[in-house]
Design a protein around this motif. Sequence first.
Motif, PDB file in Angstrom:
ATOM      1  N   ASP A  15      -3.219  -3.416   8.543  1.00  0.00           N
ATOM      2  CA  ASP A  15      -2.001  -2.843   8.953  1.00  0.00           C
ATOM      3  C   ASP A  15      -1.715  -2.383   9.618  1.00  0.00           C
ATOM      4  O   ASP A  15      -2.644  -0.800   9.802  1.00  0.00           O
ATOM      5  CB  ASP A  15      -1.497  -2.716   7.075  1.00  0.00           C
ATOM      6  N   VAL A  16      -1.149  -2.206  10.398  1.00  0.00           N
ATOM      7  CA  VAL A  16      -0.367  -1.636  11.461  1.00  0.00           C
ATOM      8  C   VAL A  16       0.194  -0.141  10.861  1.00  0.00           C
ATOM      9  O   VAL A  16       0.026   1.147  11.530  1.00  0.00           O
ATOM     10  CB  VAL A  16      -0.205  -2.374  11.925  1.00  0.00           C
ATOM     11  N   HIS A  17       0.695   0.116   9.729  1.00  0.00           N
ATOM     12  CA  HIS A  17       0.933   1.413   9.080  1.00  0.00           C
ATOM     13  C   HIS A  17      -0.092   1.779   8.335  1.00  0.00           C
ATOM     14  O   HIS A  17      -1.398   1.612   8.079  1.00  0.00           O
ATOM     15  CB  HIS A  17       2.171   1.061   7.898  1.00  0.00           C
ATOM     16  N   HIS A  64       0.811  -1.273  -0.733  1.00  0.00           N
ATOM     17  CA  HIS A  64       0.109  -0.013  -0.420  1.00  0.00           C
ATOM     18  C   HIS A  64       0.319   1.404   0.324  1.00  0.00           C
ATOM     19  O   HIS A  64       0.325   2.582   0.050  1.00  0.00           O
ATOM     20  CB  HIS A  64      -1.104   0.457   1.150  1.00  0.00           C
ATOM     21  N   GLY A 112       1.850  -6.164   5.579  1.00  0.00           N
ATOM     22  CA  GLY A 112       3.103  -5.968   5.950  1.00  0.00           C
ATOM     23  C   GLY A 112       2.723  -7.728   6.631  1.00  0.00           C
ATOM     24  O   GLY A 112       1.872  -8.132   7.049  1.00  0.00           O
ATOM     25  N   TYR A 156       5.337  -8.998  10.633  1.00  0.00           N
ATOM     26  CA  TYR A 156       7.054  -8.750  10.870  1.00  0.00           C
ATOM     27  C   TYR A 156       7.479 -10.211  11.060  1.00  0.00           C
ATOM     28  O   TYR A 156       8.514 -10.621  11.405  1.00  0.00           O
ATOM     29  CB  TYR A 156       7.299  -8.325  10.631  1.00  0.00           C
ATOM     30  N   ASP A 189       0.832  -7.159  10.165  1.00  0.00           N
ATOM     31  CA  ASP A 189       1.783  -6.528  11.637  1.00  0.00           C
ATOM     32  C   ASP A 189       0.613  -5.648  12.730  1.00  0.00           C
ATOM     33  O   ASP A 189       1.546  -4.928  13.641  1.00  0.00           O
ATOM     34  CB  ASP A 189       2.587  -5.169  10.676  1.00  0.00           C
TER      35      ASP A 189
HETATM   36 ZN    ZN Z   1       2.411  -3.051   7.547  1.00  0.00          ZN
END
Ligand code: ZN
Length: 391
Positions: free
Chosen positions: A176-178, A140, A307, A309, A268
Amino acid sequence: ENGIERPTGYNVSFHYNPKVEGHHFGRSHPMKPWRLTLTKQLVLGYGLQYAMDTYVSRPASRQELEIFHGKSYLNFLSSITPENMEQMGDLGRFNFGDDCPVFDGMWDYCRLYAGASFDAAAKLISKQSDIAINWSGGLHHAKKNEASGFCYINDIVLAIQAMLTVESRVLYVDIDVHHGDGVEQAFWSTDRVMTLSYHKFGDFFPGTGAMDETGPESIENPGWKMALNVPLHDGIDDEQYRDLFSEITGAAIETFNPGAIVLQCGADSLGGDRLGKFNLNIRAHGYCIEFVKSKCHNRRLMLVGGGGYTPRNVARAWCHETSVCVGASLKNHIPGHVPYRQAFTGEENGDGLMYPDLANHPSKRHPNLHSKEYLQMMKQNIHTQLRFIQN
Ligand code: ZN
Ligand code: TV1
Ligand code: CA
């Protein structure tokens, strides 16, 4: 074909090319294509392939990537190699570096994950699938003329553009955490795409996605107010996230009434992630997929990865979410014949369970920095923003 009925009324398709697994960003880089190998092994281990259509996806063509990306950026991306990068220059201009390294086979890798999103979109467009899944996609952050945050080609933008040929409105949801900045920016100026991202905000990559970031402010811009952002702090828990997600996403779907939804399922946002700071368990993350699916009786739905990880947990989440799509429930003990099963065994790796308590380890639990008031204020703010849209 064997007389066994599919467990749900949904046709689910799974788009994947195992060649993505052979690509590596570099030894210490957190993005590990190995998580896709683990995901595939879990999906096959639980037998989910019998409940959906599985396709080996094709690589996207250069012409297809040009639908969103600039020609000189694609020229660069397709010709740079670790051997010629010294002479090529322009690394800074296109934002290559530690996050987005030049690695062997990078162009093939990009074409593979984007091709899977194109294939998924095509199955939804032809209505051969109700739900199409590409765990290798979901990148993204990529911009029209720039790589960013481990992303080179924005397969999500390309898939949404494809769906806009048959649907008047597409909703994009990003867990996503971002912050999903690349997708938000690409559709900044249109009222045909609403974007909704939940993310950690404040001293965290990419730094955008504040609550009041709702699109360029102009009454002539149809995209104004079409970007929804839910900025969060460290340590959000299952109950808070479920509550926030259902209320806000539910309201967005109701107001916007999209014909298709693209859901980015970045893993993530799970507890115990190497980069993320939330405390979510697999079932809470999967609840978001269940919730969106429950609103898609008459809408096309695409799931992409993103994401994630801590590879064993990425695999757990995406396998669980595949099971949600087909309407199966998985036993908690991971089947004994799953290759690489040892990646899921031992106390450190989750005791061979599909649903270990990820937020339980005191060393991995992040202090929860959300007050009731903050969460309430955020819901209120989104409702206010949505009232601008329903005219
Ligand atoms: Zn992310
Ligand atoms: C090489 C080796 C690169 C080790 C990058 C973590 C590394 C990170 C590395 C890393 C890392 C980021 C920034 C700082 C921008 C930079 C797929 C000036 C241990 C969708 C992308 C996060 C997330 C980028 C992608 C972020 C996604 N965090 N070790 N890099 N600067 N970049 O903060 O949304 O999940 O961390
Ligand atoms: Ca997000």
